[in-house]
Scaffold this motif. Structure first.
Motif, PDB file in Angstrom:
ATOM      1  N   ILE A 141       2.835  46.419  14.453  1.00 27.42           N
ATOM      2  CA  ILE A 141       4.117  47.133  14.353  1.00 27.42           C
ATOM      3  C   ILE A 141       4.158  48.330  15.307  1.00 27.42           C
ATOM      4  O   ILE A 141       5.165  48.572  15.975  1.00 27.42           O
ATOM      5  CB  ILE A 141       4.336  47.616  12.893  1.00 27.42           C
ATOM      6  CG1 ILE A 141       4.502  46.418  11.964  1.00 27.42           C
ATOM      7  CG2 ILE A 141       5.545  48.535  12.785  1.00 27.42           C
ATOM      8  CD1 ILE A 141       5.723  45.567  12.245  1.00 27.42           C
ATOM      9  N   MET A 176       9.447  58.514   6.747  1.00 25.43           N
ATOM     10  CA  MET A 176       9.637  57.130   6.297  1.00 25.43           C
ATOM     11  C   MET A 176       8.297  56.488   5.898  1.00 25.43           C
ATOM     12  O   MET A 176       8.257  55.328   5.538  1.00 25.43           O
ATOM     13  CB  MET A 176      10.252  56.287   7.421  1.00 25.43           C
ATOM     14  CG  MET A 176      11.600  56.762   7.889  1.00 25.43           C
ATOM     15  SD  MET A 176      12.837  56.459   6.658  1.00 25.43           S
ATOM     16  CE  MET A 176      14.059  57.654   7.108  1.00 25.43           C
ATOM     17  N   GLY A 177       7.232  57.230   6.055  1.00 26.94           N
ATOM     18  CA  GLY A 177       5.948  56.737   5.582  1.00 26.94           C
ATOM     19  C   GLY A 177       4.957  56.357   6.664  1.00 26.94           C
ATOM     20  O   GLY A 177       3.902  55.797   6.359  1.00 26.94           O
ATOM     21  N   GLU A 185      -1.961  61.641   4.399  1.00 24.01           N
ATOM     22  CA  GLU A 185      -1.988  60.208   4.656  1.00 24.01           C
ATOM     23  C   GLU A 185      -1.630  59.406   3.410  1.00 24.01           C
ATOM     24  O   GLU A 185      -0.880  58.430   3.471  1.00 24.01           O
ATOM     25  CB  GLU A 185      -3.378  59.792   5.163  1.00 24.01           C
ATOM     26  CG  GLU A 185      -3.675  60.208   6.584  1.00 24.01           C
ATOM     27  CD  GLU A 185      -2.678  59.678   7.587  1.00 24.01           C
ATOM     28  OE1 GLU A 185      -1.676  60.386   7.845  1.00 24.01           O
ATOM     29  OE2 GLU A 185      -2.869  58.564   8.093  1.00 24.01           O
ATOM     30  N   SER A 237       1.960  59.699   2.817  1.00 21.68           N
ATOM     31  CA  SER A 237       2.722  58.843   3.751  1.00 21.68           C
ATOM     32  C   SER A 237       2.803  57.426   3.200  1.00 21.68           C
ATOM     33  O   SER A 237       3.859  56.778   3.243  1.00 21.68           O
ATOM     34  CB  SER A 237       2.024  58.789   5.106  1.00 21.68           C
ATOM     35  OG  SER A 237       2.150  59.995   5.764  1.00 21.68           O
ATOM     36  N   GLU A 238       1.682  56.954   2.708  1.00 19.69           N
ATOM     37  CA  GLU A 238       1.658  55.580   2.189  1.00 19.69           C
ATOM     38  C   GLU A 238       2.582  55.445   0.981  1.00 19.69           C
ATOM     39  O   GLU A 238       3.311  54.455   0.843  1.00 19.69           O
ATOM     40  CB  GLU A 238       0.213  55.221   1.807  1.00 19.69           C
ATOM     41  CG  GLU A 238       0.022  53.736   1.616  1.00 19.69           C
ATOM     42  CD  GLU A 238      -1.423  53.392   1.263  1.00 19.69           C
ATOM     43  OE1 GLU A 238      -2.331  54.169   1.611  1.00 19.69           O
ATOM     44  OE2 GLU A 238      -1.606  52.345   0.621  1.00 19.69           O
ATOM     45  N   ARG A 244       5.189  57.262   0.387  1.00 22.64           N
ATOM     46  CA  ARG A 244       6.569  57.308   0.880  1.00 22.64           C
ATOM     47  C   ARG A 244       6.982  55.959   1.451  1.00 22.64           C
ATOM     48  O   ARG A 244       8.095  55.489   1.224  1.00 22.64           O
ATOM     49  CB  ARG A 244       6.713  58.391   1.956  1.00 22.64           C
ATOM     50  CG  ARG A 244       6.694  59.804   1.430  1.00 22.64           C
ATOM     51  CD  ARG A 244       7.302  60.778   2.442  1.00 22.64           C
ATOM     52  NE  ARG A 244       6.573  60.809   3.714  1.00 22.64           N
ATOM     53  CZ  ARG A 244       5.533  61.597   3.953  1.00 22.64           C
ATOM     54  NH1 ARG A 244       5.104  62.436   3.010  1.00 22.64           N
ATOM     55  NH2 ARG A 244       4.923  61.574   5.103  1.00 22.64           N
ATOM     56  N   ALA A 245       6.056  55.350   2.221  1.00 26.47           N
ATOM     57  CA  ALA A 245       6.391  54.058   2.834  1.00 26.47           C
ATOM     58  C   ALA A 245       6.695  52.998   1.777  1.00 26.47           C
ATOM     59  O   ALA A 245       7.586  52.162   1.952  1.00 26.47           O
ATOM     60  CB  ALA A 245       5.243  53.602   3.725  1.00 26.47           C
ATOM     61  N   GLU A 295      17.695  48.884  14.910  1.00 24.62           N
ATOM     62  CA  GLU A 295      16.288  49.276  14.938  1.00 24.62           C
ATOM     63  C   GLU A 295      16.011  50.459  14.010  1.00 24.62           C
ATOM     64  O   GLU A 295      14.938  50.562  13.415  1.00 24.62           O
ATOM     65  CB  GLU A 295      15.879  49.626  16.376  1.00 24.62           C
ATOM     66  CG  GLU A 295      15.799  48.401  17.261  1.00 24.62           C
ATOM     67  CD  GLU A 295      15.837  48.719  18.755  1.00 24.62           C
ATOM     68  OE1 GLU A 295      15.530  47.828  19.556  1.00 24.62           O
ATOM     69  OE2 GLU A 295      16.204  49.875  19.107  1.00 24.62           O
ATOM     70  N   MET A 351      15.733  48.999  10.614  1.00 24.62           N
ATOM     71  CA  MET A 351      14.496  48.203  10.453  1.00 24.62           C
ATOM     72  C   MET A 351      13.257  49.068  10.219  1.00 24.62           C
ATOM     73  O   MET A 351      12.262  48.605   9.656  1.00 24.62           O
ATOM     74  CB  MET A 351      14.243  47.379  11.734  1.00 24.62           C
ATOM     75  CG  MET A 351      15.147  46.183  11.905  1.00 24.62           C
ATOM     76  SD  MET A 351      15.112  45.623  13.633  1.00 24.62           S
ATOM     77  CE  MET A 351      13.408  45.161  13.816  1.00 24.62           C
ATOM     78  N   LEU A 352      13.337  50.313  10.682  1.00 18.22           N
ATOM     79  CA  LEU A 352      12.144  51.175  10.728  1.00 18.22           C
ATOM     80  C   LEU A 352      11.356  51.254   9.414  1.00 18.22           C
ATOM     81  O   LEU A 352      10.156  50.948   9.394  1.00 18.22           O
ATOM     82  CB  LEU A 352      12.573  52.570  11.216  1.00 18.22           C
ATOM     83  CG  LEU A 352      11.503  53.614  11.393  1.00 18.22           C
ATOM     84  CD1 LEU A 352      10.470  53.186  12.419  1.00 18.22           C
ATOM     85  CD2 LEU A 352      12.133  54.934  11.853  1.00 18.22           C
ATOM     86  N   PRO A 353      11.972  51.636   8.297  1.00 21.17           N
ATOM     87  CA  PRO A 353      11.174  51.736   7.056  1.00 21.17           C
ATOM     88  C   PRO A 353      10.603  50.389   6.623  1.00 21.17           C
ATOM     89  O   PRO A 353       9.482  50.333   6.100  1.00 21.17           O
ATOM     90  CB  PRO A 353      12.185  52.240   6.029  1.00 21.17           C
ATOM     91  CG  PRO A 353      13.317  52.780   6.803  1.00 21.17           C
ATOM     92  CD  PRO A 353      13.366  52.014   8.073  1.00 21.17           C
ATOM     93  N   GLU A 364       9.666  47.976   8.538  1.00 18.53           N
ATOM     94  CA  GLU A 364       8.489  47.696   9.369  1.00 18.53           C
ATOM     95  C   GLU A 364       7.294  48.521   8.907  1.00 18.53           C
ATOM     96  O   GLU A 364       6.178  48.020   8.833  1.00 18.53           O
ATOM     97  CB  GLU A 364       8.803  48.009  10.839  1.00 18.53           C
ATOM     98  CG  GLU A 364       9.718  46.992  11.475  1.00 18.53           C
ATOM     99  CD  GLU A 364      10.031  47.331  12.933  1.00 18.53           C
ATOM    100  OE1 GLU A 364      10.401  46.418  13.671  1.00 18.53           O
ATOM    101  OE2 GLU A 364       9.911  48.516  13.304  1.00 18.53           O
ATOM    102  N   LEU A 365       7.562  49.765   8.597  1.00 17.66           N
ATOM    103  CA  LEU A 365       6.458  50.633   8.151  1.00 17.66           C
ATOM    104  C   LEU A 365       5.896  50.168   6.809  1.00 17.66           C
ATOM    105  O   LEU A 365       4.728  50.397   6.508  1.00 17.66           O
ATOM    106  CB  LEU A 365       6.930  52.091   8.060  1.00 17.66           C
ATOM    107  CG  LEU A 365       7.234  52.760   9.411  1.00 17.66           C
ATOM    108  CD1 LEU A 365       7.887  54.122   9.205  1.00 17.66           C
ATOM    109  CD2 LEU A 365       5.972  52.915  10.238  1.00 17.66           C
ATOM    110  N   ARG A 368      19.421  52.275   6.120  1.00 20.23           N
ATOM    111  CA  ARG A 368      18.000  52.508   6.369  1.00 20.23           C
ATOM    112  C   ARG A 368      17.280  52.891   5.076  1.00 20.23           C
ATOM    113  O   ARG A 368      16.146  52.492   4.836  1.00 20.23           O
ATOM    114  CB  ARG A 368      17.840  53.637   7.408  1.00 20.23           C
ATOM    115  CG  ARG A 368      16.415  53.963   7.747  1.00 20.23           C
ATOM    116  CD  ARG A 368      16.306  55.026   8.813  1.00 20.23           C
ATOM    117  NE  ARG A 368      16.800  56.325   8.348  1.00 20.23           N
ATOM    118  CZ  ARG A 368      16.799  57.432   9.093  1.00 20.23           C
ATOM    119  NH1 ARG A 368      16.367  57.378  10.333  1.00 20.23           N
ATOM    120  NH2 ARG A 368      17.260  58.566   8.610  1.00 20.23           N
TER     121      ARG A 368
END
Lengths: 871, 309
Positions: free
Chosen positions: A3, A293-294, B114, B117-118, B120-121, B141, B144-146, B148-149, B191
């Protein structure tokens, strides 16, 4: 595909297409292109100049010896695939019937000359043709010999015990000496005939010259091998080793090209540094959103490392292409005056450009990219303007750091942040400078000097901006607003100001040095530069020659008497070894002499372009001591040229003993002189006062500028005085002029490249402040500020910034030029007030125009669009 | 007509701040009681303070809050009351000074950057007042961002579907700069929902839009929220928007109190910040009565509050 790869490629593709990476791309492209073209151009021009100039010595390198050298050296040169030729020089009497003339016999091998052209006229009325060596049994002679001995082509002359036929007239001998004191006209003999002439006898004073030429790498390899083997009676030299106007011009040109390249690199590096900060700043919102967004730190790191690497790869490739095109354009531009051998094209510029691009891309971008990657996701909530003041601090994980850091004093934070990330670009710049100059001291001086000047400029800049504000408060609205803006953004403006100043300073520096060098060269070769020398004039002939000169209104120097003598002792210390004058080392057994007879002269006044550095000239001695003419005349005195004095460790008051014929002369040193050896006038190592030498038989010498229409008259006049030799230096002067013209064109081209790099710094710096300005303009628009007021205030702000930068740049330039002129280029220091105004006006104009043009789009946007963009 | 008890009941005796603290303490029992029913967000004794040179500034004080799955919660308060600071901690963007924050059993206050972040994702969606679309990516795009993450396979198709749902099916390849504010926020909403987050944080989602566009965007937000069954935590000072949430809490000077919009407007809750009501009054005046009648959920008078309390 991972990604992060996808996202990285996607970002890069869109940003390139949308022109968002133009500035950073352009910075790297120009850094690489500038370095590529500068280094390529410099090395090609240097090589080409040297190739062209090597014609002055007929070879790339020469090994000169007083006796034949060992065969192993010649064998080694063959192994290195070098071309070689041999030449033996000696003075000998040449006979033609009852007439005779002391001549310079040049015995040459078939391959002579290796560089340059030997032009020989073989039939009367025909144009001279390029030749190498005369056939066995024949000689080529200089025209003056035919005249003196009343000979013509086909006649015979006696050289030693051989009788040889004059088969040609040598009209151009590539390595004809610059010295005015050669023993007579040249006679060129084939090396295979020399044994038969029996000129070479034990004790003969001969000079063997072994000439070498070949590819640069081959010749350098051979040079490395042979140099340690050169003994005291031998000398290894190239065109730049000789003390001549040409060698000096070449050395200076080379230094200038190196300096320009270094400054070009500094400018390009500054542009990359500025642009990479902007790159980081612009991408912070994207990183913050990704993180919110993570996206993990690892994800962002990989994404941006790939993004940056691809960007650099793309930019470096583009830079190489552009650099190659620029180089070709440059070489094409100078091709008329300076033919370049493209076969000698090397990978050096390519390697240097790629290394420079990589160093710039890594070292100057590490800190901004690190701070980008560490952008806090909190920025999506708090806003970027608050966080941008904390570049380089990661604060999302700590509870209080964001607020505390954003509000702490700037100075403290800056000091705290000063670490390896800041040292890295400085070290990288230092490495680049060393890579280019090969001189650690010079690089260190340039770097430290630059840093100190930058710090001083920061302080002065703030003072200027404060002063500007108080002036602005008394001016109109637009000025007031502009000055208020300057003051409000004092910190950012100070940095911007220093960048502008450095860019303008470097541009001014290159311009001033270029003009200074060219002026200096041209002053040495004015239109009325002496083009003929008359030597061997007897005392009886002086009057009639003087009358001829006066009648024909020919510009001439005075007549210098010349007596040949050898320096034998200093303070009773005998000079034990007499070797060539270029050997500077002191022997364990005593000082070495000059190695040849010196031309001694006497006069009452100090010659032009001679400066007394120690002691006093006798006329001054006279006036200060209130001595009479007779007193002065009674005591002999000598003035010594300073490099010789230094080499022989001669001091004021030393007693020099000269051997003149069978007599000796003792004389104290009363002054040391600096002599401009580049001036085309008779110069002397030793000048005596008139008491000492007047009793010795002397000949006279003078230099003349003879206009073409008077040339025939002079030749006809000299027919009646066959002993007077006329030396034609026209060819040498025109060759010298041509070299100077070539170098001038080359350095002008380099100036253009450096201006490009400097402009980019200015553009990148203006662009860096654009977002902040956008916000301000939006606010002012919303508050009802008229477009004309905003346009004027933006213009005035940039004009003021440019003018302040120009003023500081002019001052800094003078300082730098002083150091360069005195320490690097060995020139007279001078002030350049004409460039002060140029600095201020060009600074204001250039920065004003770039700033205004950059803001033009913003200034013409509707309020709604502006507000929407800044939301 | 709006009649408001805008003034603090007893300004001399108690500050708004101390009143809120009292209310907060009173409600604590209720929060604890509800812990077991699909609790997605739990906050206990949360404080946030920062050091300003030598002084300590308390941004949040003793915050306790529970949000159940599927709840829609509005945090209202004036500028500087601490609601955005609270949101940033609830969403795992920042850490509290003391206290605990649990999001779907993850103790955010103990997680590093970190780990957050995970979280949140995988669990969190965002809508921002400033939209915060990535300018160099297209609408598609950006959406799509979140996904994809979060390593979702069909990110592109999902993004297209969502953009079509927010009426931007024909603007997939447009960059943010080519979209109006309302359109950008619709992209932002798409999004936010693409990764089907468990909880969605919206920071003044209509704050940068005019009232008509704001209503349209709010409708979309609530419709999609209903469709996806997402828990919504909304920070706003727009009482109308807040009223569309099942629950409202009020922030003032770093303190939190449970309340209802009707109570705020009718003055039964005696702590109120003038700014909030002033904005609301202004908006009411500008909003045509017909529009309000057609959309009772958008009016203050017709707000149906369905708080668990």
């Amino acid at each position: 595909m991972a990604i992060w790869v996808k996202q990285s490629l996607r970002l890069l593709q869109h940003e390139l297409r949308r022109g968002e990476l133009t500035i950073i791309c352009l910075a790297i492209v120009l850094a690489v292109a500038t370095v590529f073209s500068l280094s390529g151009f410099s090395s090609q021009i240097k090589q080409s100049l040297i190739n062209n100039s090597t014609s002055f010595i007929a070879a790339d390198r020469i090994l000169q010896s007083s006796s034949p050298i060992e065969q192993s050296i010649l064998a080694h040169s063959d192994k290195n695939s070098l071309n070689r030729a041999e030449q033996i020089q000696m003075s000998s009497m040449v006979f033609a019937g009852d007439n005779m003339k002391i001549s310079e016999i040049r015995v040459i091998s078939d391959s002579y000359p290796l560089r340059g052209e030997l032009l020989v006229r073989k039939h009367s009325g025909e144009a001279p043709v390029v030749e190498h060596a005369p056939a066995r049994g024949t000689v080529w002679v200089e025209p003056s010999l035919l005249k003196i001995l009343n000979l013509s082509l086909g006649d015979k002359i006696e050289v030693g015990v051989s009788t040889l036929v004059i088969a040609g007239i040598a009209t151009q001998i590539p390595d004809a000496s610059f010295s005015l004191f050669t023993s007579g006209p040249n006679v060129i003999v084939n090396i295979d005939d020399i044994a038969a002439t029996e000129l070479i006898q034990p004790g003969s004073r001969l000079t063997y010259k072994y000439l070498f030429s070949g590819d640069t790498s081959d010749i350098e390899a051979f040079e490395k091998w042979v140099k340690p083997q050169v003994n005291e009676s031998q000398r290894w030299y190239d065109i730049k080793s000789r003390q001549s106007p040409l060698a000096n011009a070449l050395n200076r040109a080379e230094k200038y090209l190196s300096l320009a390249s270094m400054l070009g690199i500094v400018l390009a590096a500054v542009a990359v540094a500025v642009a990479s900060r902007r790159y980081s700043h612009r991408h912070q919102p994207t990183v913050a959103v990704f993180k919110a967004m993570g996206a993990s730190l690892k994800h962002i790191r990989k994404l941006y490392l790939l993004h940056w690497s691809l960007l650099c790869l793309f930019s470096i490739s583009l830079g190489l292409v552009l650099g190659f095109l620029l180089l070709q354009a440059g070489l094409f531009a100078v091709s008329d005056s300076l033919p370049v051998d493209t076969a000698e094209f090397s990978f050096y510029p390519f390697i240097v450009a790629v290394v420079t691009g990589l160093i710039c891309a890594i070292a100057f971008a590490v800190a901004p990219i690190k701070s980008l990657i560490e952008t806090s996701p909190l920025a999506v909530i708090r806003g970027f303007s608050e966080l941008s003041s904390n570049v380089g601090t990661s604060n999302s994980g700590t509870s209080n750091s964001f607020f505390s850091n954003s509000l702490f004093s700037n100075v403290k934070a800056k000091l705290k942040r000063f670490g390896w990330q800041q040292l890295l670009p400085i070290s990288a710049l230092f490495a680049l400078l060393i890579m280019f100059s090969g001189n650690v001291v010079l690089s260190l001086a340039l770097l430290l000097g630059g840093l100190i000047v930058a710090l001083i400029l920061l302080g002065i800049g703030r003072l200027f901006m404060n002063a500007g504000r108080s002036m602005g408060s008394r001016a109109g609205k637009a000025w007031h607003l502009a000055m208020a803006n300057l003051r409000r953004r004092a910190s950012e403006n100070s940095v911007q100001l220093v960048s502008f100043t450095i860019a303008i300073k470097l541009l001014l520096l290159i311009l001033v040095m270029k003009n200074s060098l060219i002026d200096d060269w041209q002053q040495q070769l004015p239109d009325n530069t002496a083009n003929r020398f008359l030597v061997n004039i007897t005392e009886q002939q002086v009057t009639s020659v003087g009358e001829f000169i006066e009648e024909n209104n020919i510009q001439a120097s005075e007549f210098y008497p010349v007596v040949r003598g050898r320096l034998s002792s200093i303070n009773d210390e005998k000079l034990v070894k007499q070797v060539s004058k270029e050997e500077n080392k002191a022997s364990d057994n005593g000082r070495r002499g000059v190695g040849r007879e010196l031309n001694l002269t006497w006069r009452t006044t100090l010659p032009d372009k001679n400066i007394i550095t120690e002691g006093q000239w006798w006329s001054e001695t006279l006036s200060s001591d209130k001595k009479t003419d007779n007193d002065a005349e009674l005591s002999g005195q000598v003035s010594v040229e300073q490099t010789l004095a230094k080499r022989l460790e001669i001091k004021l008051g030393d007693i020099l003993i000269f051997q003149i014929g069978s007599e000796t002369v003792e004389v104290p040193v009363t002054s040391i002189r600096e002599v401009d050896w580049q001036s085309l006038q008779p110069n002397f190592y030793m000048i005596f006062n008139s008491q000492v030498l007047t009793d010795f038989p002397a000949t006279y010498i003078s230099s003349l500028y003879v206009k073409p229409d008077k040339m025939l008259d002079l030749q006809l006049f000299l027919i009646q005085y066959p002993t007077i030799s006329m030396i034609d230096v026209d060819a040498m002067i025109s060759q010298l002029r041509s070299v100077i013209d070539q170098v001038s064109v080359a350095i002008e081209f380099i100036l253009v490249l450096v201006v490009f790099a400097g402009s980019l710094v200015l553009v990148a710096q203006v662009q860096a402040s654009m977002e902040e300005r956008e916000r301000e303009i939006a606010i002012l628009r919303t508050l009802g500020a008229k477009g004309s007021l905003l346009r004027a205030s933006v213009l005035y702000e940039f004009l003021a910034l440019g003018a302040i930068a120009g003023t500081m740049a002019s001052a800094a330039m003078e300082l730098a030029v002083f150091v360069l002129q005195t320490q690097v280029f060995d020139m007279q220091a001078s002030l350049h007030p004409q460039y002060w105004f140029l600095g201020v006006f060009v600074g204001a104009g250039f920065v004003g125009a770039i700033g205004y043009i950059s803001c033009w789009r913003l200034l013409n946007m509707s309020s709604v669009t502006l507000i929407r963009r800044t939301m | 007509m709006l009649t408001v008890g805008l003034i603090v009941e007893d300004p001399k005796a108690k500050s708004i701040h101390s009143k809120l603290l009292e209310i907060n303490r009173a409600n604590k029992a209720f929060f604890i009681m509800n812990l077991n029913s699909e609790n997605i967000l739990k906050v206990r004794a949360l404080t946030k303070s920062v050091k300003l040179e030598e002084k300590t500034l308390d941004l949040l004080q003793d915050i306790n809050l529970d949000v159940n799955a599927g709840d829609t919660l509005a945090i209202v308060g004036s500028s500087g009351s601490g609601k955005t600071t609270l949101l940033s901690i609830l969403a795992g963007l920042d850490l509290p000074t003391t206290g605990e924050v649990y999001l779907k059993k993850h103790s955010l206050h103990q997680c590093n950057e970190e780990q957050r972040s995970e979280i949140r994702a995988n669990h969190v969606g965002f809508i921002f007042q400033q939209f915060l679309l990535v300018n160099s990516l297209t609408a598609l795009e950006n959406v799509m961002l979140p996904a994809e993450l979060a390593n979702m396979d069909n990110a592109e198709q999902l993004a297209k579907d969502l953009l079509t749902q927010v009426d931007l099916g024909d603007r997939l390849d447009h960059y943010p700069s080519q979209l109006s504010g309302g359109e950008q926020q619709r992209v932002g909403i798409a999004r936010a929902f693409i990764s089907k987050p468990d909880i969605l944080f919206a920071d003044e989602p209509t704050g940068n839009l005019d009232s008509k566009t704001g209503r349209h965007v709010a409708d979309l937000l609530f419709d999609l929220n209903k469709q996806f069954g997402t828990t919504l935590v909304l920070v706003t000072h727009d009482l109308k928007l807040a009223a569309r949430c099942q629950r409202q809490v009020i922030m003032d000077s770093g303190c939190l109190a449970e309340g209802k919009v009707e109570d705020i407007v009718e003055g039964t809750v005696d702590v109120i910040v003038e700014g909030i009501v002033e904005d609301t009054v202004k908006d009411q005046v500008e909003t045509p009565a017909e529009t309000l009648a057609e959309n009772p959920a958008g009016t203050l008078a017709g707000t149906k509050v369905a708080s668990e309390g």
